[in-house]
Design a protein around this motif. Sequence first.
Motif, PDB file in Angstrom:
ATOM      1  N   THR A 243       0.826  -1.222   0.000  1.00 36.33           N
ATOM      2  CA  THR A 243       0.000   0.000   0.000  1.00 36.33           C
ATOM      3  C   THR A 243       0.856   1.266   0.000  1.00 36.33           C
ATOM      4  OG1 THR A 243       0.074   0.261   2.403  1.00 36.33           O
ATOM      5  CG2 THR A 243      -1.650  -1.174   1.523  1.00 36.33           C
ATOM      6  N   HIS A 244       0.174   2.395   0.198  1.00 33.69           N
ATOM      7  CA  HIS A 244       0.873   3.686   0.345  1.00 33.69           C
ATOM      8  C   HIS A 244       1.768   3.681   1.585  1.00 33.69           C
ATOM      9  CE1 HIS A 244      -2.841   3.797   2.648  1.00 33.69           C
ATOM     10  NE2 HIS A 244      -2.265   4.667   3.454  1.00 33.69           N
TER      11      HIS A 244
ATOM     12  N   GLY B  45       9.177   6.004  -9.247  1.00 38.56           N
ATOM     13  CA  GLY B  45       7.981   5.573  -8.519  1.00 38.56           C
ATOM     14  C   GLY B  45       7.879   6.269  -7.170  1.00 38.56           C
TER      15      GLY B  45
ATOM     16  N   HIS C  64       5.407   3.539  -4.601  1.00 40.41           N
ATOM     17  CA  HIS C  64       5.330   2.634  -5.759  1.00 40.41           C
ATOM     18  C   HIS C  64       6.574   1.770  -5.863  1.00 40.41           C
ATOM     19  CE1 HIS C  64       2.859   6.231  -6.682  1.00 40.41           C
ATOM     20  NE2 HIS C  64       1.977   5.289  -6.952  1.00 40.41           N
TER      21      HIS C  64
ATOM     22  N   GLY D 129       4.166  -4.974  -5.948  1.00 43.19           N
ATOM     23  CA  GLY D 129       4.052  -3.528  -6.045  1.00 43.19           C
ATOM     24  C   GLY D 129       3.119  -2.967  -5.002  1.00 43.19           C
TER      25      GLY D 129
ATOM     26  N   THR E 284       0.315   0.378  -4.313  1.00 41.89           N
ATOM     27  CA  THR E 284      -0.471   1.380  -5.011  1.00 41.89           C
ATOM     28  C   THR E 284      -0.994   2.389  -4.013  1.00 41.89           C
ATOM     29  OG1 THR E 284      -2.599   1.787  -6.072  1.00 41.89           O
ATOM     30  CG2 THR E 284      -2.287  -0.386  -5.129  1.00 41.89           C
TER      31      THR E 284
ATOM     32  N   VAL F  77      -3.621   4.148  -4.557  1.00 46.29           N
ATOM     33  CA  VAL F  77      -5.078   4.198  -4.663  1.00 46.29           C
ATOM     34  C   VAL F  77      -5.638   3.254  -3.606  1.00 46.29           C
ATOM     35  CG1 VAL F  77      -7.062   3.865  -6.174  1.00 46.29           C
ATOM     36  CG2 VAL F  77      -4.901   4.701  -7.123  1.00 46.29           C
TER      37      VAL F  77
ATOM     38  N   ALA G 244      -6.953  -0.485  -3.999  1.00 45.33           N
ATOM     39  CA  ALA G 244      -6.700  -0.967  -5.360  1.00 45.33           C
ATOM     40  C   ALA G 244      -5.797  -2.197  -5.396  1.00 45.33           C
ATOM     41  CB  ALA G 244      -6.097   0.139  -6.214  1.00 45.33           C
ATOM     42  N   GLY G 245      -5.082  -2.455  -4.319  1.00 45.69           N
ATOM     43  CA  GLY G 245      -4.216  -3.628  -4.299  1.00 45.69           C
ATOM     44  C   GLY G 245      -4.987  -4.931  -4.079  1.00 45.69           C
TER      45      GLY G 245
ATOM     46  N   ILE H 253      -5.716  -6.901  -7.119  1.00 49.44           N
ATOM     47  CA  ILE H 253      -4.451  -7.366  -7.713  1.00 49.44           C
ATOM     48  C   ILE H 253      -4.034  -8.670  -7.014  1.00 49.44           C
ATOM     49  CG2 ILE H 253      -1.985  -6.825  -8.004  1.00 49.44           C
ATOM     50  CD1 ILE H 253      -2.846  -3.875  -8.340  1.00 49.44           C
TER      51      ILE H 253
END
Length: 317
Positions: free
Chosen positions: A62-63, A95, A99, A109, A111, A113, A116-117, A120
């Motif tokens: 995540t962030h 990134g 990122h 990776g 994200t 957002v 949003a992970g 994925i």
Amino acid sequence: MDSDTLVLMYRKMLEIRLFEDKVFELYGQNLVPGTIHLYTGEEAIAVGVCANLRKEDYIVSTHRGHGHCIAKGARLDRIMAEILGRKTGYCKGKGGSMHIADFSVGVLGATAVVGAGIPIATGAGLSIKLRGTDQVAACFFGDGASNQGTFHEAINMAAIWNLPVLFVCENNLYAMGTHQARVMLIDDIAERAAAYGIPGVLTDGNDAIAVYKAAEKAVERARGGRGPTLLECKTYRQKGHSRFDPATYRPKEEVEEWLSKDPVRRLRKQLREAGTISDDKLAQMERDVAEAVEAAVTFAVDGPHPAPREALEDIYA
Ligand SMILES: Cc1ncc(C[n+]2csc(CCOP(=O)(O)OP(=O)(O)O)c2C)c(N)n1
Ligand SMILES: [Mg+2]
């Protein structure tokens, strides 16, 4: 639990703690472009989960992701270089903090957002199933992310397709400045697992051993072809949401209570009390980790910035 695993877990947690302290410091020296979200206080979750994973297993971050990458075995120096926007970083400095990916150790990776992970990770689980390997995918996300549609859709799909995914909710009570109680009527996000017919497990996210044991069961289940688990780990951000946030919306008593449950100090105490490691070895390890973090800074600062023309490389159009 065997001593080697416990000692390794302490080392990884300390790496994350000292790494994040250093990033905080470098930010103040104007060396970090953009913003940063520190994992300080939540170390036991990434480490307790990743200690159950193999190199070829996947994680989605995540962030607030530096700790996930460190726990999964990514290199401190290349993470630091990425955060400082240098060409020697994992994504060539383009990134940044939010990122970071390193496929060589299964970090698919991060994200920025929120939520949003999660799909994925479901996709990674589907890929594992179609290829017929015994890998697993672990996905980290916050309490706030669990209110996104992606959470519900992606977990439901992973459930019906019986995918080898571990959904790890890092419930630190806040999404930016918003307390959990303002945005959901339940206390335990783990309860939501019932809606998808999968196990929902609640654990103390500041207790590395408890997280390890809970994740061990979920990983065993996933690897054995018995499907996904939702694991909620209760924890707390020791710092503000991002580097700019003084977090004055949190009651002082609440912050103090959680600081007294510091996960790094807690595991250190457990190791000393159980005689798992001698004080000499502990001191040596602490010096080694501090040196490794310093070496990562030197590596990062010595790296060149990417050239402006490189901005258009490595993108899809
Ligand atoms: C889809 C989306 N909405 C809003 C934001 C702004 N935002 C960034 S982090 C964050 C809070 C996330 O909270 P949580 O999922 O609990 O993770 P935590 O930061 O607590 O680790 C928000 C709202 C975003 N990045 N993406
Ligand atoms: Mg949160």
